[in-house]
Design an enzyme around this catalytic site. Sequence first.
Site, PDB file in Angstrom:
ATOM      1  CD  GLN A  10     -12.349  13.837  12.020  1.00 39.57           C
ATOM      2  OE1 GLN A  10     -12.040  13.038  12.709  1.00 39.57           O
ATOM      3  NE2 GLN A  10     -13.650  13.631  10.885  1.00 39.57           N
ATOM      4  CB  SER A  93     -14.223  17.087   5.614  1.00 39.41           C
ATOM      5  OG  SER A  93     -14.842  16.374   6.137  1.00 39.41           O
ATOM      6  CG  LEU A  94     -14.586  19.113  11.375  1.00 47.30           C
ATOM      7  CD1 LEU A  94     -16.057  19.088  11.835  1.00 47.30           C
ATOM      8  CD2 LEU A  94     -13.588  18.709  12.305  1.00 47.30           C
ATOM      9  NE  ARG A 118     -20.091  15.998   9.525  1.00 47.44           N
ATOM     10  CZ  ARG A 118     -18.625  15.714   9.223  1.00 47.44           C
ATOM     11  NH1 ARG A 118     -17.588  15.940  10.123  1.00 47.44           N
ATOM     12  NH2 ARG A 118     -18.377  16.005   8.058  1.00 47.44           N
ATOM     13  CG  HIS A 202     -16.178  12.489   3.049  1.00 47.64           C
ATOM     14  ND1 HIS A 202     -17.011  13.495   3.456  1.00 47.64           N
ATOM     15  CD2 HIS A 202     -14.948  12.915   3.823  1.00 47.64           C
ATOM     16  CE1 HIS A 202     -16.468  14.497   4.055  1.00 47.64           C
ATOM     17  NE2 HIS A 202     -15.299  14.128   4.474  1.00 47.64           N
ATOM     18  CD  GLN A 251     -19.017  17.817   4.763  1.00 43.38           C
ATOM     19  OE1 GLN A 251     -19.198  17.422   5.652  1.00 43.38           O
ATOM     20  NE2 GLN A 251     -18.501  19.068   4.892  1.00 43.38           N
TER      21      GLN A 251
END
Length: 312
Positions: A10, A93-94, A118, A202, A251
Amino acid sequence: MSNAFVFPGQGSQSVGMMAALAEMSPIIHSTFNEATEVLGWDTWALISDGPTELINQTDKTQPIMLAAGVATWRLWQEINHSSKKPNYMTGHSLGEYAALVCADALNFQDGLLLVQERGKYMQDCVPAGAGAMAAILGLHNEEVLKICAAAAENQVLQAVNFNSPGQVVIAGNKEAIERSLLLAKEAGAKRVVLLPVSVPSHCDLMKPAAEKLKARLQNITISKPNIPVVNNASVTVNDDAKNIKDALVKQLYSPVRWVETIEYLTQNGVNTIVECGPGKVLTGLNKRINRQLELYTMTDKASLEKVNSMWG
């Protein structure tokens, strides 16, 4: 030469982000058509026409960024008849989900539904406007950690993305973020930037989402990746399904250790990194982490040709 493909997360999304690659091959449209059929809404129309506010809504951002990373990878494989594969993959991340899909550890359709859910889990954790994320540039990690501790005032405020030397992203309750930005400016930060995200990723606010994700992952099949994937949470390569799932759960509420991830790759012989997906965000970070790396993007015909010529 050892190389790695890295997948953005993102923050790399934008209106029109796949237009140049779509001119090269029908595989870009077909990948997004597949995503549309799975998700039940028009993914290509969203990235082509916007609006930006909807693109930045996390339950929409996550599946379109997954589709973008997978589409770019499929184009690369099509051009090279699947003959060229990197030594490692990872994602920010993603982007880790895109890496797992492209390493054949996670089915694309399962991945699309998983990251959409998610996003919903994350959105449901924090009421709209109650959380925020911001980037602090020009301070050492230790200074940012001290600012978070001072500004929290019994709210959640954590350093969550260690993106490059002098660039740390923080996340938490909006009021705590606002307090921290004032302290960061007083401490001499070069810039403080609120990020265009709809949830504070996060940080501990995401632990309820992590519990939901853990339950959802019980119904998802994960296979051994055919290309090693470095995870964000522990900066290790996992081969078995349980450890991969555990890393994806962790994560959600743990920092993205991007500097350490790039250092892991270089320590394992990687000297060339290709950003596989929209934009150049990770390439910019990687340049600041290690200026000796050869760095490439794949956003249009010219950049793909450069990667091909590098590969030999």
